[in-house]
Scaffold this motif. Structure first.
Motif, PDB file in Angstrom:
ATOM      1  N   VAL A 166       0.860  -1.180   0.000  1.00 28.39           N
ATOM      2  CA  VAL A 166       0.000   0.000   0.000  1.00 28.39           C
ATOM      3  C   VAL A 166       0.896   1.229   0.000  1.00 28.39           C
ATOM      4  O   VAL A 166       1.772   1.377   0.855  1.00 28.39           O
ATOM      5  N   SER A 167       0.676   2.114  -0.954  1.00 33.04           N
ATOM      6  CA  SER A 167       1.533   3.294  -1.097  1.00 33.04           C
ATOM      7  C   SER A 167       1.535   4.136   0.173  1.00 33.04           C
ATOM      8  O   SER A 167       0.483   4.373   0.778  1.00 33.04           O
ATOM      9  N   HIS A 168       2.706   4.606   0.561  1.00 31.39           N
ATOM     10  CA  HIS A 168       2.803   5.605   1.613  1.00 31.39           C
ATOM     11  C   HIS A 168       2.182   6.894   1.096  1.00 31.39           C
ATOM     12  O   HIS A 168       2.398   7.270  -0.056  1.00 31.39           O
ATOM     13  N   PHE A 169       1.410   7.584   1.933  1.00 29.10           N
ATOM     14  CA  PHE A 169       0.667   8.738   1.419  1.00 29.10           C
ATOM     15  C   PHE A 169       1.592   9.846   0.926  1.00 29.10           C
ATOM     16  O   PHE A 169       1.202  10.678   0.115  1.00 29.10           O
TER      17      PHE A 169
ATOM     18  N   ILE B 285       0.804   4.138   8.713  1.00 29.46           N
ATOM     19  CA  ILE B 285      -0.540   4.331   8.174  1.00 29.46           C
ATOM     20  C   ILE B 285      -0.791   3.375   7.010  1.00 29.46           C
ATOM     21  O   ILE B 285      -1.843   2.733   6.907  1.00 29.46           O
ATOM     22  N   ALA B 286       0.188   3.257   6.104  1.00 28.97           N
ATOM     23  CA  ALA B 286       0.025   2.373   4.946  1.00 28.97           C
ATOM     24  C   ALA B 286      -0.094   0.916   5.386  1.00 28.97           C
ATOM     25  O   ALA B 286      -0.939   0.165   4.878  1.00 28.97           O
ATOM     26  N   ARG B 287       0.732   0.522   6.324  1.00 29.54           N
ATOM     27  CA  ARG B 287       0.690  -0.861   6.819  1.00 29.54           C
ATOM     28  C   ARG B 287      -0.634  -1.152   7.515  1.00 29.54           C
ATOM     29  O   ARG B 287      -1.221  -2.226   7.359  1.00 29.54           O
ATOM     30  N   ASN B 288      -1.119  -0.165   8.264  1.00 34.24           N
ATOM     31  CA  ASN B 288      -2.359  -0.374   9.007  1.00 34.24           C
ATOM     32  C   ASN B 288      -3.570  -0.504   8.097  1.00 34.24           C
ATOM     33  O   ASN B 288      -4.581  -1.100   8.497  1.00 34.24           O
ATOM     34  N   VAL B 289      -3.498   0.051   6.898  1.00 33.64           N
ATOM     35  CA  VAL B 289      -4.595  -0.164   5.947  1.00 33.64           C
ATOM     36  C   VAL B 289      -4.791  -1.657   5.722  1.00 33.64           C
ATOM     37  O   VAL B 289      -5.921  -2.173   5.730  1.00 33.64           O
ATOM     38  N   GLN B 290      -3.693  -2.371   5.550  1.00 33.47           N
ATOM     39  CA  GLN B 290      -3.790  -3.815   5.323  1.00 33.47           C
ATOM     40  C   GLN B 290      -4.272  -4.542   6.572  1.00 33.47           C
ATOM     41  O   GLN B 290      -5.089  -5.481   6.486  1.00 33.47           O
ATOM     42  N   ILE B 291      -3.790  -4.128   7.718  1.00 30.20           N
ATOM     43  CA  ILE B 291      -4.205  -4.784   8.960  1.00 30.20           C
ATOM     44  C   ILE B 291      -5.695  -4.579   9.201  1.00 30.20           C
ATOM     45  O   ILE B 291      -6.414  -5.497   9.619  1.00 30.20           O
ATOM     46  N   ILE B 292      -6.186  -3.370   8.905  1.00 30.22           N
ATOM     47  CA  ILE B 292      -7.625  -3.108   9.062  1.00 30.22           C
ATOM     48  C   ILE B 292      -8.435  -3.974   8.102  1.00 30.22           C
ATOM     49  O   ILE B 292      -9.474  -4.537   8.473  1.00 30.22           O
TER      50      ILE B 292
END
Length: 720
Positions: free
Chosen positions: A374-377, A391-398
């Motif tokens: 997931v791209s870093h913003f 933040i990018a990593r947490n998108v996947q965890i969510i």
């Protein structure tokens, strides 16, 4: 709810089931009702969306749309694998959280990996810099190549620093190695030996992708035939000695970032994969030994349903390809790494990139990726920091833990819309793939410029739509925020990185046994093909650098091919150029270029066009001076002249323009002939009269916003 009410409702339901009260409507009935609400506007124009792939997105789909599709009865885990390559999808195995760590030195990448692995990262994704991808040591490459796009890797010591403290036997590694993976792979495997990790325990992908590198860079450090020779030797060796490693990469990021449609980049992926299968077979490898060693990588864009359809179609078409080569069911399974799009990310109002990446990541997961970045913003601004990585990593965890995608098997399966789009994308991509094959295959097609010209045409179409704001980029060409606080930019200091990395390489050369290293390299130059990897490993152990290994492997080779490359772009870049020019102007002069709104009449009379004009000019970095409206042209002219603005935009209605525009324009121009007068709207029957009165520009929904702003910036001296 009382027992009496429940009994009554149960009795009613027994007499008349709930849904019987709402008889199903036919498509014709629905369309008639929809057309009635359109009040004469064409149904096809208002409710059917034409994509860049020339596929029509319907407003509603029916069961009849998918009834005859050949793949519709297939099951997850079974050919043609459109629904998944695994019977239980993510239920028995999550996709890998495979975030890129794009730092320029092994030490920085290692530190980021140690920070992120305990916090949800499950695979180590290491992009390499351009010097490494071209087989050059950092002291032998152009300065701007060092740290460009990823990590500089030049020695076993570098690889050991990268891998320090990381269990490569338990954590997959993803390295896209460019034209030739052999030198990179031997450095990493030799480093793994130092930590007691056997070759057969290292897992993931260290993949060669010469055609992808050729498309992206326009040249290769080796001939294509030599690239294929090295790929074959690396693949054959890995089958026996490193069976958990994939050795061949088919990445389409270069096509996607050039502006390609999902059909174009899928067709290029298929043609590239077929080229690699043929090359490996010509070198004596078996299809069932090669196909499982291949890793596909797709960028995932913003067209949600099209992206899901593309990933599902990709698995289905690749299964067809491998079956045609005689591959078994296991070999027909495509492994997909997804990467949220770099094309869609913007430098301004960059927090919107979080939303863009989240939607793209969800499309990737619903499409069935096996691993995902997931791209870093802040990706478009430079290197990520700990916050943007988190933040990018947490998108996947969510998506895994809160959206429960790990408990679903092929969530879009059976969707009338997605199944229909899957079939359409598959048909279009297969037709384009066949056209590439008719042109001699992917290498010949690239040499002739066929994919380049097709992608350039799409890119121009995209940029035209963005320029006219038919395609909206929030915060860039629509709803820009000129008061945003700029994010910290963390660019790579290429000169500093080169100095550091050159010193590292010099230390390696100083401490190694020069004679033993040279003997090992000489043996590698004359190595028989079946001992190529073995002798490359031996040379790496003696201290041979990446440049040493690459030169030995290229010994006696012809010059690499040269073609027209596919340049990387981002959708927002045109408007970003305008914004940066306006920012530079403000830095030079102390103020932004200004536009005064001559709002005529009460608020309801001018508000719509005033709001439109504000957004139009702010997209170019202009400061817009608004007001609640003027009752006379004299008041408006006086305020405009006193504003200090170089542009005045008249906002009112078509009906009032004939009596307002000529006198107001005359008052402004007679006092300041250099002031530019713009009219909000385009009353076709009045245009010539307004031009004669002195109006310089018209802005409206059909106007090319970008080109208009370019002209105005040039006219007002914004561009230095």
């Amino acid at each position: 709810m009382s027992d009496e009410v429940q009994t009554t409702m149960a009795g009613d339901a027994a007499v008349q089931p709930l849904f019987d009260m709402f008889p199903p409507a036919t498509y014709d009935e629905w369309r008639a009702a929809a057309e009635k609400t359109l009040k004469g506007a064409p149904f096809e124009k208002r409710l059917i969306t034409r994509t860049y792939e020339q596929i029509s997105l319907q407003p509603i789909y029916n069961a009849e749309d998918i009834a005859s599709l050949p793949h519709i009865t297939s099951l997850p885990g079974f050919a043609p694998f459109v629904r998944s390559t695994r019977t239980l999808g993510y239920v028995i195995g999550r996709w890998e959280v495979c975030q890129e760590l794009p730092y320029p030195t092994p030490r920085e990448v290692n530190q980021a990996a140690h920070d992120d692995l305990p916090r949800g990262l499950t695979a180590i994704n290491v992009p390499l810099d351009r010097a490494t991808l071209h087989g050059l040591d950092p002291d032998a490459a152009p300065v701007e190549w060092i740290g460009a796009g990823g990590m500089s890797l030049a020695s076993v010591e570098d690889a050991a620093t990268l891998c320090d403290g990381m269990a490569l036997d338990r954590t997959p590694l993803l390295v896209a190695a460019g034209a030739d993976a052999l030198a990179v792979a031997t450095l990493i495997l030799a480093a793994a030996e130092r930590y007691g990790i056997a070759h057969d325990q290292v897992q993931g992908c260290i993949g060669a992708d010469p055609l992808g590198a050729l498309a992206m860079f326009g040249t290769l450090p080796l001939s294509l035939e030599r690239c294929y020779d090295a790929m074959a030797r690396w693949t054959a060796w890995a089958q026996t000695h490193a069976p958990r490693l994939r050795t061949i990469m088919v990445a389409t990021h270069g096509y996607h970032n050039g502006g390609a449609t999902v059909v174009q980049d899928l067709a290029c992926a298929l043609a590239t994969g077929v080229a690699y299968l043929r090359a490996m077979q010509e070198r004596g490898l078996d299809i069932d030994g090669v196909a499982p060693r291949m890793q596909f990588a797709f960028s995932i864009g913003s067209q949600f349903f099209m992206e899901i359809a593309r990933l599902r179609a990709a698995r289905m078409l690749w299964a067809r390809v491998v079956a045609a080569f005689g591959g078994n069911d296991e070999s027909q399974k495509m492994r997909i790494h997804g990467r949220t799009s770099a094309w869609t990310k913007a430098r301004f109002d960059a927090y919107n990139n979080m939303l863009r990446a989240t939607g793209e990541a969800m499309a990737g997961v619903m499409g069935g990726v096996d691993s995902l970045h997931v791209s870093h913003f802040d990706e478009a601004l430079g290197l990520p920091d700990e916050f943007s990585r988190r933040i990018a990593r947490n998108v996947q965890i969510i998506l895994q833990e809160e959206c429960n995608f790990i408990r679903l098997i092929d969530p879009p399966g059976g969707s009338w819309a997605i199944e229909s789009l899957t079939d359409q994308v598959a048909q279009e991509a297969w037709a384009l793939f066949q056209e590439i094959e008719r042109r001699g295959g992917m290498a010949d097609a690239l040499a002739a410029g066929f994919p380049q010209s097709a992608i350039a045409a799409t890119r121009n179409e995209r940029f035209s739509a963005i320029a006219q704001r038919r395609e909206v980029i929030i915060g860039v060409n629509m709803y820009p925020n000129l008061k945003e606080k700029p994010l910290t930019v963390r660019p790579v200091d290429h000169a500093a990185v080169q100095a550091e990395r050159a010193a590292d390489v010099r230390r390696v050369r100083q401490v190694r046994d020069s004679q033993a290293c040279q003997d090992a390299l000489d043996a590698l130059v004359s190595a028989p093909q079946d001992r190529l990897v073995e002798l490359a490993l031996a040379a790496a152990r003696t201290g041979a650098t990446l440049g040493d290994l690459a030169a030995a492997l290229a010994s006696g080779d012809t010059t690499g091919p040269t073609i027209e490359s596919i340049p990387a772009h981002r959708a927002a870049e045109q408007f970003e150029t305008l914004r940066m020019a306006a920012d530079a102007y403000a830095a030079r002069t102390g103020a932004r270029p200004k536009v005064f709104l001559a709002n005529m009449g009460p608020i309801p009379q001018h508000k719509a066009r005033a709001d439109f004009s504000t957004g139009f000019f702010e997209a170019g970095g202009f400061e817009v001076i608004g007001n609640d409206g003027f009752t006379t042209v004299e008041e408006a002219a006086q305020a405009a002249l006193a504003s200090g603005a170089g542009i005045v935009t008249i906002c009112s209605t078509d009906d009032t323009y004939p009596e307002i525009v000529p006198p107001l324009t005359n008052l402004i121009k007679s006092n300041r002939p250099d002031m530019t007068v713009v009219l909000a709207g385009y009353p076709a029957d009045q245009v010539e009269a307004h031009r004669a009165a002195g109006v310089d520009e018209f802005i409206h929904l059909r106007a090319n916003c970008y080109e208009t702003l370019v002209r105005l910036q040039q006219l007002k001296g914004v561009v230095a």
